[in-house]
Design an enzyme around this catalytic site. Structure first.
Site, PDB file in Angstrom:
ATOM      1  N   ASP A  63      -4.025   7.404   4.469  1.00 40.00           N
ATOM      2  CA  ASP A  63      -3.570   6.045   4.770  1.00 40.00           C
ATOM      3  C   ASP A  63      -4.253   5.551   6.046  1.00 40.00           C
ATOM      4  O   ASP A  63      -4.696   6.345   6.872  1.00 40.00           O
ATOM      5  CB  ASP A  63      -2.048   6.069   4.957  1.00 40.00           C
ATOM      6  CG  ASP A  63      -1.445   4.677   5.005  1.00 40.00           C
ATOM      7  OD1 ASP A  63      -2.134   3.717   4.616  1.00 40.00           O
ATOM      8  OD2 ASP A  63      -0.278   4.555   5.428  1.00 40.00           O
ATOM      9  N   GLU A  64      -4.336   4.229   6.211  1.00 39.37           N
ATOM     10  CA  GLU A  64      -4.915   3.613   7.416  1.00 39.37           C
ATOM     11  C   GLU A  64      -6.297   4.200   7.728  1.00 39.37           C
ATOM     12  O   GLU A  64      -6.612   4.541   8.874  1.00 39.37           O
ATOM     13  CB  GLU A  64      -3.973   3.807   8.619  1.00 39.37           C
ATOM     14  CG  GLU A  64      -2.563   3.300   8.423  1.00 39.37           C
ATOM     15  CD  GLU A  64      -2.457   1.771   8.455  1.00 39.37           C
ATOM     16  OE1 GLU A  64      -3.502   1.102   8.505  1.00 39.37           O
ATOM     17  OE2 GLU A  64      -1.333   1.262   8.423  1.00 39.37           O
ATOM     18  N   LYS A 119       0.817  -1.218   0.000  1.00 42.07           N
ATOM     19  CA  LYS A 119       0.000   0.000   0.000  1.00 42.07           C
ATOM     20  C   LYS A 119       0.851   1.267   0.000  1.00 42.07           C
ATOM     21  O   LYS A 119       0.478   2.255  -0.638  1.00 42.07           O
ATOM     22  CB  LYS A 119      -0.965   0.011   1.182  1.00 42.07           C
ATOM     23  CG  LYS A 119      -0.339   0.153   2.562  1.00 42.07           C
ATOM     24  CD  LYS A 119      -1.411   0.135   3.643  1.00 42.07           C
ATOM     25  CE  LYS A 119      -0.813   0.256   5.032  1.00 42.07           C
ATOM     26  NZ  LYS A 119      -0.199   1.553   5.271  1.00 42.07           N
ATOM     27  N   THR A 120       1.978   1.247   0.699  1.00 39.58           N
ATOM     28  CA  THR A 120       2.839   2.438   0.712  1.00 39.58           C
ATOM     29  C   THR A 120       3.412   2.693  -0.675  1.00 39.58           C
ATOM     30  O   THR A 120       3.514   3.839  -1.129  1.00 39.58           O
ATOM     31  CB  THR A 120       3.969   2.280   1.741  1.00 39.58           C
ATOM     32  OG1 THR A 120       3.408   2.017   3.028  1.00 39.58           O
ATOM     33  CG2 THR A 120       4.810   3.544   1.813  1.00 39.58           C
ATOM     34  N   ARG A 159       2.367 -10.304  10.657  1.00 34.01           N
ATOM     35  CA  ARG A 159       3.673  -9.638  10.803  1.00 34.01           C
ATOM     36  C   ARG A 159       4.788 -10.578  10.343  1.00 34.01           C
ATOM     37  O   ARG A 159       5.904 -10.141  10.087  1.00 34.01           O
ATOM     38  CB  ARG A 159       3.956  -9.245  12.259  1.00 34.01           C
ATOM     39  CG  ARG A 159       3.005  -8.252  12.926  1.00 34.01           C
ATOM     40  CD  ARG A 159       2.734  -7.052  12.075  1.00 34.01           C
ATOM     41  NE  ARG A 159       1.534  -7.256  11.276  1.00 34.01           N
ATOM     42  CZ  ARG A 159       1.224  -6.536  10.200  1.00 34.01           C
ATOM     43  NH1 ARG A 159       2.040  -5.604   9.772  1.00 34.01           N
ATOM     44  NH2 ARG A 159       0.108  -6.759   9.537  1.00 34.01           N
ATOM     45  N   GLN A 204      -7.568  -4.827   9.992  1.00 36.16           N
ATOM     46  CA  GLN A 204      -6.484  -4.329  10.837  1.00 36.16           C
ATOM     47  C   GLN A 204      -6.928  -3.142  11.692  1.00 36.16           C
ATOM     48  O   GLN A 204      -6.111  -2.348  12.136  1.00 36.16           O
ATOM     49  CB  GLN A 204      -5.270  -3.956   9.985  1.00 36.16           C
ATOM     50  CG  GLN A 204      -4.645  -5.161   9.293  1.00 36.16           C
ATOM     51  CD  GLN A 204      -3.319  -4.834   8.638  1.00 36.16           C
ATOM     52  OE1 GLN A 204      -2.344  -4.511   9.295  1.00 36.16           O
ATOM     53  NE2 GLN A 204      -3.281  -4.903   7.309  1.00 36.16           N
TER      54      GLN A 204
END
Length: 714
Positions: free
Chosen positions: A215-216, A30-31, A591, A246
């Site tokens: 973002d997020e 996504k980044t 993770r 998330q």
């Protein structure tokens, strides 16, 4: 650009013309998409950098985005704003706050400042801190601020508060205003008020920020949601990125509905799902997908990868938390034969789990580092120097003044400070004005010291204004020497020398920043623990699952997969909270890049009581073919039960004083202060180590007789 992106990523980058929701699963890049989209908007769509607003949630994420953008843009390109919600709100208020009656040179009250103010507020209200814990009252207030609820509306919004708490909120805000200070919640709430109450400012912002990227998005609270809606209200060139699965921050106001209802808010929105994972093995992703599929409040997505199948999810059962910790350390030592420790992490649900883990790592001499420890900006010497800088910037900053007026001692004690505060409040004057023209209630010596102190502040301000370069670094060096602070620390020998070295690092940071004092103070005030430790030695990372979000490691161990721990016992009767606990476990699993290990103990000592926990339901929800179960000294537990009963932990108890006079016998009726009346089934051991096995509420519990809050029922 297209060579670095898969087809769906490329589509998300090039999409333009209506709001866009990018559902980006863990490890889906996504980044990369966000930064490439910014570059595309500038280079292909001809949109200037200052017309683009990119908002994320942590300073670390913003720094990473800026770093990646530097490699995509040319040095001549005007850069967009890339920062956190709080940083953007701070910049907005610095520019436009006077439009609604605010002052642009406000200070930002950090957590220590907030706590100090609240303690004073509660003392003035004669509120006992036992019944009104300052940190809890602050938490309740921040919860209202996350929902954009000011003091005068708290009566309806928080009917469970008593009158004293409502008054504490009002008095706390008044104290902040007297100090020309805003806390973190105020930054967002006041920025929203600015956009709502000043049409001119809103129009100016809408015209400037033609394209907005967030973002997020699943972590936005009510204030952030409303800010974005207002800013994007004219052009609707809005791109939000997030993952329903998330969302793990509801306790700080994050509202999953903001993302779930994006298509309702923007009927012409486009939705693109990024489901290809570049991080984890197929096994880890299949396990994570199976786990999260048990949640109802989500939209379907399915992570997949071209990566290898990988090893099974290792589930290891131990008899107690000490065995668990030793097993974890032993496993990581084996992994270290092939990979560095810095590629490993141990995650846990609560900080209380870390103590035994730390002991095991230390005993085995395996290096580790803690997230959530004392950060650089939390050190006393750094907070002192930052407070000096705040006073140079704003001589009326009472919070900064009270911190450093006696560091080093100047003959202005607590009594003088209290008198000064009362005089400033009564006369409605700033501290600097009282120092110059008032101070009549102070002793002659205290007044002289006060005026000398403010003369120094003026001299340092003049030095800052006249210095052509390295302005902040020069200012820090001058005030550390001229204030007597350096000499004061030197009196403390080696400890003082170490603190001066820490301050030298602040000088280095100031030189690297090349910014003005106002921006520097804002950045320091908004810094968090997660921004530290990037140059860590080769050490295993220990942290809570909440801290792990956004990170990745080759090997991830999740400790304490037990009912009552993960999921947490407080989620037992609340389906929404249980779903968030499952999302926490999902975050923990994703993770891991190569190996994920889950551990549990059949019993563990928590807060002085022996808990006998069932295995976490989340283990049951993993496909059996993806899991390999092992155990340490578990003769009574041959396998993980495939049908897991509901867990019975109701509360966590602080150890009470030993009561050796109470003697328990089998068959005896006893009353537990929380669980109620039960029956003693058996006793094991003697004296301080005696364990009592109870049948209470249909569940079996084991407690230490020495600490358990038990009384005999006559």
């Amino acid at each position: 650009m297209s060579q670095k992106l898969n087809p769906l990523q490329q589509e998300a980058v090039e999409y333009f013309g209506s709001p866009l929701l990018i559902v980006a699963g863990a490890g889906s890049g996504k980044t990369r998409v966000l930064t490439h989209k910014i570059a595309y908007l500038m280079q292909e769509m001809g949109i200037s950098g200052p017309n683009i607003l990119a908002i994320t949630f942590t300073n670390k994420a913003a720094k990473e985005m800026r770093h990646r953008l530097d490699s995509l843009l040319s040095p001549e390109d005007l850069k967009p704003f890339v920062g956190t919600f709080h940083a953007f709100a701070g910049e907005l208020l610095r520019r436009f706050y006077p439009a609604i009656g605010g002052q642009s040179n406000f200070a930002i009250a950090d957590q220590a400042d907030q706590l100090k103010l609240m303690k004073q507020v509660l003392a003035d209200l004669n509120a006992n801190e036992t019944h009104y814990p300052p940190s809890k009252v602050l938490y309740e207030i921040q919860d209202l601020k996350n929902k954009a609820i000011p003091p005068h509306k708290s009566q309806n919004a928080a009917p469970h508060w008593d009158n004293r708490t409502h008054q504490a909120y009002a008095n706390y805000q008044a104290a902040l205003k007297r100090n020309n200070a805003l806390d973190f919640g105020d930054l967002l709430m006041e920025a929203l008020r600015l956009l709502n109450e000043s049409p001119e400012v809103l129009i100016a912002c809408q015209e400037q920020y033609v394209c907005i990227l967030v973002d997020e998005y699943q972590d936005t609270n009510a204030v952030q949601y409303q800010m974005v809606k207002l800013l994007a209200g004219k052009y609707e060139n809005l791109t939000v990125v997030g993952d329903f699965d998330q969302n793990i921050y509801s306790w700080r106001g994050a509202n999953l509905e903001n993302m779930l209802h994006f298509e309702r808010d923007y009927p012409n929105a486009r939705v693109i799902k990024l489901e290809q994972n570049y991080r984890s093995t197929q096994t880890i992703l299949k396990a994570a997908n199976a786990l999260i599929s048990h949640n109802k409040n989500r939209k379907d997505k399915n992570l997949w990868t071209h990566n290898d199948l990988g090893d099974p999810i290792a589930v290891h059962v131990t008899d107690n938390e000490h065995q668990e910790a030793r097993w974890i350390v032993d496993q990581l030592k084996q992994f270290h034969l092939k990979i560095p420790y810095q590629e490993m992490a141990v995650l846990y649900r609560t900080n209380a789990q870390s103590r035994v883990l730390e002991e095991a790592f230390a005993q085995a001499q395996v290096p580790y580092r803690m997230f959530g420890g004392l950060s650089f900006f939390s050190r006393a010497e750094i907070k002192d120097i930052v407070s000096y800088l705040r006073l140079v910037h704003n001589p009326n900053d009472l919070l900064a003044f009270t911190r450093v007026v006696a560091r080093p001692p100047r003959g202005i004690g607590e009594t003088s400070v209290e008198k000064l505060m009362r005089e400033a409040s009564a006369e409605n004057l700033g501290l600097s004005q009282v120092a110059q023209t008032g101070g009549l209630t102070l002793t002659a010596s205290a007044l002289k010291s006060l005026r000398q102190f403010y003369q120094q502040l003026q001299q340092w301000k003049a030095l800052y204004d006249s210095t052509p370069s390295d302005k902040i670094a020069t200012l820090i060096q001058a005030l550390v020497e001229q204030s007597g602070y350096a000499q004061w620390l030197q009196q403390d020998g080696a400890k003082g020398a170490e603190k001066l070295e820490t301050i030298s690092e602040l000088v280095t940071m100031a030189r690297e920043e090349e910014t003005d004092l106002e921006s520097f103070l804002t950045k320091v005030s908004l810094s968090t623990d997660l921004d530290e430790g990037e140059a860590a030695p080769d050490a295993v990372t220990l942290m809570t699952v909440h801290h792990a979000k956004g990170l990745e490691f080759d090997v991830v161990v999740v400790a304490g997969l037990e009912e009552g721990i993960l999921p947490h016992y407080k989620s037992k009767d609340f389906p929404a909270q249980l779903e968030e606990e499952r999302r926490l476990c999902y975050v923990a699993l994703t993770r891991g890049r190569k190996n994920v290990l889950l551990t549990l103990a059949s019993q563990r000592l928590i807060f002085g009581e022996l808990w006998q926990n069932d295995p976490s339901r989340f283990i049951e929800e993993l496909p059996p073919e993806l899991v390999k179960i092992t155990q340490t000294q578990q003769p009574h537990m041959q396998d993980i039960p495939r049908a897991i009963p509901s867990y019975s932990k109701q509360a966590v108890f602080t150890p009470s004083k030993p009561s050796s006079s109470v003697q328990f016998i089998e068959g005896q009726k006893v009353k537990h202060s929380v669980w109620g009346i039960g029956t003693v089934l058996s006793l094991e051991g003697q004296g301080d180590n005696q364990k009592v096995k109870l049948l209470v509420g249909g569940a079996i519990k084991i407690v230490l007789a020495k600490y358990a809050p038990l009384t005999v029922v006559e």
